[in-house]
Design an enzyme around this catalytic site. Sequence first.
Site, PDB file in Angstrom:
ATOM      1  N   ASN A  65      26.778 -82.994 -70.606  1.00 29.20           N
ATOM      2  CA  ASN A  65      25.664 -84.306 -70.438  1.00 29.20           C
ATOM      3  C   ASN A  65      24.866 -83.644 -69.170  1.00 29.20           C
ATOM      4  O   ASN A  65      24.608 -82.648 -69.239  1.00 29.20           O
ATOM      5  CB  ASN A  65      26.681 -84.987 -69.159  1.00 29.20           C
ATOM      6  CG  ASN A  65      27.441 -84.775 -68.451  1.00 29.20           C
ATOM      7  OD1 ASN A  65      26.468 -84.561 -67.256  1.00 29.20           O
ATOM      8  ND2 ASN A  65      28.611 -84.952 -68.819  1.00 29.20           N
ATOM      9  N   ASP A 103      34.002 -87.012 -70.360  1.00 24.85           N
ATOM     10  CA  ASP A 103      35.368 -87.675 -71.129  1.00 24.85           C
ATOM     11  C   ASP A 103      36.763 -87.155 -72.021  1.00 24.85           C
ATOM     12  O   ASP A 103      37.855 -87.610 -72.079  1.00 24.85           O
ATOM     13  CB  ASP A 103      35.125 -89.424 -71.196  1.00 24.85           C
ATOM     14  CG  ASP A 103      34.653 -90.539 -69.814  1.00 24.85           C
ATOM     15  OD1 ASP A 103      35.047 -89.882 -69.098  1.00 24.85           O
ATOM     16  OD2 ASP A 103      33.284 -91.262 -70.458  1.00 24.85           O
ATOM     17  N   LYS A 153      32.063 -67.974 -84.538  1.00 22.96           N
ATOM     18  CA  LYS A 153      31.477 -69.267 -84.018  1.00 22.96           C
ATOM     19  C   LYS A 153      31.678 -69.569 -85.594  1.00 22.96           C
ATOM     20  O   LYS A 153      31.755 -69.640 -86.650  1.00 22.96           O
ATOM     21  CB  LYS A 153      29.963 -68.385 -84.358  1.00 22.96           C
ATOM     22  CG  LYS A 153      29.138 -69.300 -83.919  1.00 22.96           C
ATOM     23  CD  LYS A 153      27.762 -68.127 -83.826  1.00 22.96           C
ATOM     24  CE  LYS A 153      26.812 -68.661 -84.465  1.00 22.96           C
ATOM     25  NZ  LYS A 153      25.397 -68.340 -84.819  1.00 22.96           N
ATOM     26  N   PHE A 164      31.952 -92.496 -58.341  1.00 19.41           N
ATOM     27  CA  PHE A 164      29.894 -92.646 -58.586  1.00 19.41           C
ATOM     28  C   PHE A 164      30.569 -92.755 -59.792  1.00 19.41           C
ATOM     29  O   PHE A 164      31.128 -92.737 -60.559  1.00 19.41           O
ATOM     30  CB  PHE A 164      29.561 -91.451 -58.439  1.00 19.41           C
ATOM     31  CG  PHE A 164      28.638 -91.399 -57.896  1.00 19.41           C
ATOM     32  CD1 PHE A 164      29.137 -90.856 -56.392  1.00 19.41           C
ATOM     33  CD2 PHE A 164      27.515 -91.227 -57.098  1.00 19.41           C
ATOM     34  CE1 PHE A 164      28.687 -90.256 -55.263  1.00 19.41           C
ATOM     35  CE2 PHE A 164      26.679 -90.835 -56.086  1.00 19.41           C
ATOM     36  CZ  PHE A 164      27.123 -90.523 -55.051  1.00 19.41           C
ATOM     37  N   LYS A 198      39.414 -98.340 -60.418  1.00 19.35           N
ATOM     38  CA  LYS A 198      40.038 -97.080 -59.625  1.00 19.35           C
ATOM     39  C   LYS A 198      40.722 -96.620 -58.904  1.00 19.35           C
ATOM     40  O   LYS A 198      41.063 -95.596 -58.047  1.00 19.35           O
ATOM     41  CB  LYS A 198      38.794 -95.683 -60.437  1.00 19.35           C
ATOM     42  CG  LYS A 198      38.479 -95.856 -61.825  1.00 19.35           C
ATOM     43  CD  LYS A 198      37.596 -94.446 -61.896  1.00 19.35           C
ATOM     44  CE  LYS A 198      36.767 -94.241 -63.228  1.00 19.35           C
ATOM     45  NZ  LYS A 198      36.625 -92.781 -63.935  1.00 19.35           N
TER      46      LYS A 198
HETATM   47  N1  CTP Z   1      35.429 -88.862 -63.625  1.00 20.39           N
HETATM   48  C1  CTP Z   1      36.539 -88.313 -63.430  1.00 20.39           C
HETATM   49  N2  CTP Z   1      37.170 -87.915 -64.361  1.00 20.39           N
HETATM   50  C2  CTP Z   1      36.627 -88.264 -65.755  1.00 20.39           C
HETATM   51  C3  CTP Z   1      35.837 -88.604 -65.873  1.00 20.39           C
HETATM   52  C4  CTP Z   1      35.119 -89.840 -64.955  1.00 20.39           C
HETATM   53  O1  CTP Z   1      36.557 -87.606 -61.720  1.00 20.39           O
HETATM   54  N3  CTP Z   1      37.362 -87.708 -66.871  1.00 20.39           N
HETATM   55  C5  CTP Z   1      34.495 -89.756 -62.597  1.00 20.39           C
HETATM   56  C6  CTP Z   1      33.796 -89.191 -61.857  1.00 20.39           C
HETATM   57  O2  CTP Z   1      32.879 -88.392 -61.285  1.00 20.39           O
HETATM   58  C7  CTP Z   1      32.827 -90.215 -60.934  1.00 20.39           C
HETATM   59  C8  CTP Z   1      33.747 -91.435 -61.946  1.00 20.39           C
HETATM   60  O3  CTP Z   1      34.944 -91.458 -62.358  1.00 20.39           O
HETATM   61  O4  CTP Z   1      32.992 -89.925 -59.849  1.00 20.39           O
HETATM   62  C9  CTP Z   1      32.896 -92.368 -63.142  1.00 20.39           C
HETATM   63  O5  CTP Z   1      33.368 -93.059 -63.736  1.00 20.39           O
HETATM   64  P1  CTP Z   1      33.154 -92.995 -65.769  1.00 20.39           P
HETATM   65  O6  CTP Z   1      34.598 -94.274 -65.568  1.00 20.39           O
HETATM   66  O7  CTP Z   1      34.145 -92.123 -66.021  1.00 20.39           O
HETATM   67  O8  CTP Z   1      32.288 -93.767 -65.352  1.00 20.39           O
HETATM   68  P2  CTP Z   1      31.292 -93.328 -66.807  1.00 20.39           P
HETATM   69  O9  CTP Z   1      30.968 -92.424 -67.015  1.00 20.39           O
HETATM   70  O10 CTP Z   1      29.877 -94.037 -66.182  1.00 20.39           O
HETATM   71  O11 CTP Z   1      32.182 -94.965 -67.882  1.00 20.39           O
HETATM   72  P3  CTP Z   1      31.920 -95.139 -68.489  1.00 20.39           P
HETATM   73  O12 CTP Z   1      31.154 -94.394 -69.693  1.00 20.39           O
HETATM   74  O13 CTP Z   1      33.031 -95.907 -69.274  1.00 20.39           O
HETATM   75  O14 CTP Z   1      30.982 -95.923 -68.167  1.00 20.39           O
END
Ligand code: CTP
Length: 406
Positions: A211, A280, A290, A326, A344
């Site tokens: 990302n 995620d 490859k 965050f 969370k």
């Molecule tokens: N986070 C984590 N582990 C994951 C995904 C996210 O610890 N597998 C943490 C990130 O470090 C951040 C927060 O969760 O502190 C973000 O939450 P998340 O729900 O992933 O936020 P978004 O990416 O904004 O989620 P969504 O796409 O569902 O809105």
Amino acid sequence: MTHSFAGKRIVVGVTGSIAAFKVAGWVSALAKEEALVDVVMTVAATKFVSPLTFGSLSGRPVYEDMFSAEQEGTISHIGLSREADCILIAPATAHTIARLAYGLADDLLSTTVLAARIPVIICPAMNVQMYGHPATARNMKILKDFGYLVIEPESGLMACGEEGSGRLPEWEKVAEYVLREISAKDLDGQRVLVTAGPTREPSDPVRFLSNRSSGKMGYALARTAFRRGAEVTLISGPTTQQPPAGVELIKVTTAMDMHQEVMARYQDKSVIVKAAAVSDFRCATQSDQKIKKDRSSLVMELEQNPDILKELGALRDHDRQLLIGFAAESSNIEEEGRKKLLGKGLDLIAVNDISSSTCGFEVDNNQITLIDSSGVKKLLHTSKIKTADLIWDHVVTNKMLKPARP
Ligand code: CTP
């Protein structure tokens, strides 16, 4: 509270080493950041760099001789340290280190240090054999026992042609230690764990899913926590950020790596900040070879990564550990933030507004909204380093910190 050099008074003691020329750059950097720099040179130092050079860079008088300084009525050795925020001795030769260890007061610099009741920071720089001599090691231990901060020299090729430990570190590193010494240490005793950056989820030896996270926000939180007195561990995905000085840095690649490192290290921490943009999902299978384009389409199966933050929300000790998450949102900032705060099990969530191209991913600025049980606070649209300080300010002023270790 932003930690900066602006308006700070710093005595820079320069002693007789070829590395003195590097410190001219440090004085220039301090003056540019609006610090008031009083340079005190030993006689040997003036053989390497002219006092005029330092005076031109600091825009202030340079002090060499104890008696002439006092006779001119400009300032005394007592006055120099009384009015300063810290004394930085760089480069510190083996000779100066020995004189300070034995409390000698035979020139302006040594008397200034002896009369000081402010932080003293020593940056040794000398030949590798001199640095390794037991006399130097003993003298440095004495200085540490006085409570002086000794920033160890770095290794590399020296001006004398030998290789090893004894080189003066770069200003970027020293500046962080000086800022820490002159700042209010409102995170003193706190053990802070920060995660930062993206993760990479490989599909084959050359490709990965990732990302746009640059790691800037997490690195800014780690850097500012160190300046405010904390002991900091930073677990970082792949970024181009420079390692912050004084911070333990653990590098990881995938979300599973990050999960493993966080789980191995969170237990003794008093503050955990999850600024990382964790993927995620990861590729369900990874090809050893490859993947070739010998097909018209390709379907990749993804499987979910563990939500590290959510796991921490359930596992952490509420009495001992503060948990900050965050979120990146482009709409319904408050509603989405609150959902994650509760879902969370967090104490505080920093919601990043990514709807504008001037803040959020890859840029230097952020627009953060803080949400906790007491309410919602929209922070200024400002640099990530200032945003990090504003987040720590919020934590400190709202008394969210857990008691520091004894
Ligand atoms: N986070 C984590 N582990 C994951 C995904 C996210 O610890 N597998 C943490 C990130 O470090 C951040 C927060 O969760 O502190 C973000 O939450 P998340 O729900 O992933 O936020 P978004 O990416 O904004 O989620 P969504 O796409 O569902 O809105």
